[in-house]
Design an enzyme around this catalytic site. Structure first.
Site, PDB file in Angstrom:
ATOM      1  N   ASP A 160       0.783  -1.254  -0.127  1.00  0.00           N
ATOM      2  CA  ASP A 160      -0.101   0.060   0.129  1.00  0.00           C
ATOM      3  C   ASP A 160       0.836   1.289  -0.022  1.00  0.00           C
ATOM      4  OD1 ASP A 160      -1.511  -2.262   0.563  1.00  0.00           O
ATOM      5  OD2 ASP A 160      -2.774  -1.139   2.122  1.00  0.00           O
ATOM      6  N   GLU A 384       1.344  -9.578  11.377  1.00  0.00           N
ATOM      7  CA  GLU A 384       1.169  -9.019  10.003  1.00  0.00           C
ATOM      8  C   GLU A 384       2.618  -8.777   9.494  1.00  0.00           C
ATOM      9  OE1 GLU A 384      -1.007  -5.533   9.744  1.00  0.00           O
ATOM     10  OE2 GLU A 384      -1.454  -5.639   7.680  1.00  0.00           O
TER      11      GLU A 384
HETATM   12  C1  GLC Z   1      -2.877  -4.434   3.558  1.00  0.00           C
HETATM   13  C2  GLC Z   1      -1.612  -5.199   2.745  1.00  0.00           C
HETATM   14  C3  GLC Z   1      -2.248  -5.825   1.544  1.00  0.00           C
HETATM   15  C4  GLC Z   1      -3.204  -6.849   2.088  1.00  0.00           C
HETATM   16  C5  GLC Z   1      -4.136  -6.423   3.092  1.00  0.00           C
HETATM   17  C6  GLC Z   1      -4.988  -7.689   3.865  1.00  0.00           C
HETATM   18  O1  GLC Z   1      -3.707  -3.550   2.780  1.00  0.00           O
HETATM   19  O2  GLC Z   1      -0.834  -4.085   2.190  1.00  0.00           O
HETATM   20  O3  GLC Z   1      -1.013  -6.678   1.169  1.00  0.00           O
HETATM   21  O4  GLC Z   1      -3.652  -7.697   1.140  1.00  0.00           O
HETATM   22  O5  GLC Z   1      -3.813  -5.452   4.094  1.00  0.00           O
HETATM   23  O6  GLC Z   1      -3.965  -8.187   4.663  1.00  0.00           O
END
Ligand code: GLC
Length: 418
Positions: A160, A384
């Site tokens: 992101d 995460e």
């Molecule tokens: C965030 C991450 C993305 C992922 C999402 C759900 O947006 O950057 O890569 O898919 O979270 O985990």
């Protein structure tokens, strides 16, 4: 270290995030089905429950549009407290979805799930194959420019707030952004998330695409943001190779897919930033490199590109941090060790890079990456992402993809199959 216990915990994380036919990335922060998270989840499930692995992929494809696009989020069941929810995307279909896509790794993971249990998987693979082809065709038609994969929104990259997007995002007008409440910072310390200015730009881009009725041509004409994402090109190329091998095994035509692979292999050359000596993203509005060395740059081996020019960077970075590969080069002035895609290490990226290294004969490096990731997760939990310097946990806890890559790749009991 009691690895049996950690294996059990990993399965527990996946079961806790299981909503029946799909998993959420983690409770609270991400309450819906995410595209590439689900592909990783399917891979994880394949280590102990192949049936559930196929369900994960099949449920994801329930969100596929008539155009072939597979959205980055499928909103199966309303969950308040997530922004931007289905009302913001405003897509007139059921199940509700977002309007952008995400890294197309599903073909790669589907192939691995299939190979784990060919007998059971045969009929599922046959049914999914056509859907995968139409998704890949959508990318080729709408997003492949000079052989590189273009994204229309930073969220599409899966990375992101990566530095790659900064220059292109600077051109996004935020003056018309609606009032909104971002809920991510209700769950996670804001210093570990994208900045407010970035978030306003993300929302502005969603508004622009919605006003364009999600029409790819109009978005391409109107949007200031269009970046050829080096990670996407590598992951898509890899997925096309996997799709090709599925096609061959199922006696389907292979010419079209072979053509895609040739186009993308040419495109990889345009990602090479000669001045900096690494694979880089390209701002398609200006033609300029983004001058960003991220973990995505190291996906070339995973894509089947046997090019070792980046090895010197890889060694340098591995010497600078304890747990490779950070999402941004630690020598970059923007390196921020806990802020999301600007420094932290992500277990699933390590897994993809490690798989590529192993497949291309860099076994020592691949094993080091696997061992480091193993230690990171065993000592710090299924988070995460993590600080690459000391392993401090960051972002959401009990995370599906971290558990999934533990079971399939990082655990000493993982089969190492891919
Ligand atoms: C965030 C991450 C993305 C992922 C999402 C759900 O947006 O950057 O890569 O898919 O979270 O985990």
């Amino acid at each position: 270290m009691n690895y049996d216990k950690i294996d059990k915990k990993a399965r527990k994380v996946m079961e806790t995030n299981d909503r029946g036919l799909y998993t959420v990335p983690t409770k609270g922060l991400y309450p819906y089905q995410w595209n590439w998270d689900s592909a990783f989840a399917a891979w994880g499930f394949s280590s102990f429950d192949p049936k559930r692995a196929w369900a994960e992929l099949e449920t994801l494809f329930q969100g596929q549009w008539d155009t072939g696009m597979v959205p980055h989020i499928v909103f199966h069941k309303q969950s308040y407290g997530y922004f931007p929810g289905p009302d913001v995307w405003d897509i007139p279909r059921v199940p509700h979805t977002s309007g952008i896509s995400q890294p197309p790794i599903a073909a790669t993971m589907a192939r691995s799930v299939y190979e784990a249990d060919k007998h059971y998987g045969r009929v599922h693979m046959e049914l999914l194959f056509g859907r995968l082809v139409s998704w890949h065709r959508w990318w080729m038609r709408n997003r492949v420019e000079d052989g590189m994969v273009a994204i229309t929104h930073p969220w599409e990259s899966g990375r992101d707030n990566a530095l790659d997007w900064d220059a292109a995002l600077a051109g996004v007008d935020t003056s018309q952004v609606c009032e909104y409440h971002r809920s991510d910072t209700d769950h996670v310390d804001p210093s570990m998330r994208p900045s407010q200015l970035d978030y306003d730009r993300y929302v502005a881009l969603v508004q622009l695409a919605r006003e364009s009725n999600w029409d790819e041509k109009t978005i391409a004409e109107k949007s200031p943001f269009r970046v050829a994402d080096v990670g996407m090109t590598f992951m898509f190329l890899r997925a096309c190779r996997d799709l090709l091998s599925i096609a061959a095994e199922f006696d389907q035509g292979t010419d079209e897919i072979e053509g895609w692979i040739q186009t993308l292999k040419q495109g990889v050359k345009s990602h090479w930033n000669e001045a900096r000596g690494f694979y880089d993203s390209v701002n398609l509005r200006t033609g300029a490199f983004t001058n960003t060395l991220s973990s995505a740059s190291f996906l070339n081996w995973y894509a089947g590109i046997r090019d070792d020019r980046q090895l010197k960077h890889l060694h340098r970075i591995l010497d600078q941090v304890r747990y490779g590969i950070p999402s941004l080069d630690p020598e970059d002035p923007h390196f921020d060790k806990l802020r999301y895609w600007r420094g932290p290490v992500w277990g699933m990226m390590n897994a993809l890079i490690g798989i590529g290294l192993a497949e291309t004969g860099h076994t020592v490096l691949a094993e080091r990456l696997r061992k480091d990731t193993q230690e990171l997760i065993a000592e710090h939990g299924f988070y995460e992402y993590f600080c690459p310097v000391d392993g401090a946990s960051a972002g959401g806890g009990a995370f599906t993809w971290t558990a999934a890559i533990w079971l399939t790749w990082a655990s000493p009991h993982a089969k190492g199959r891919f």
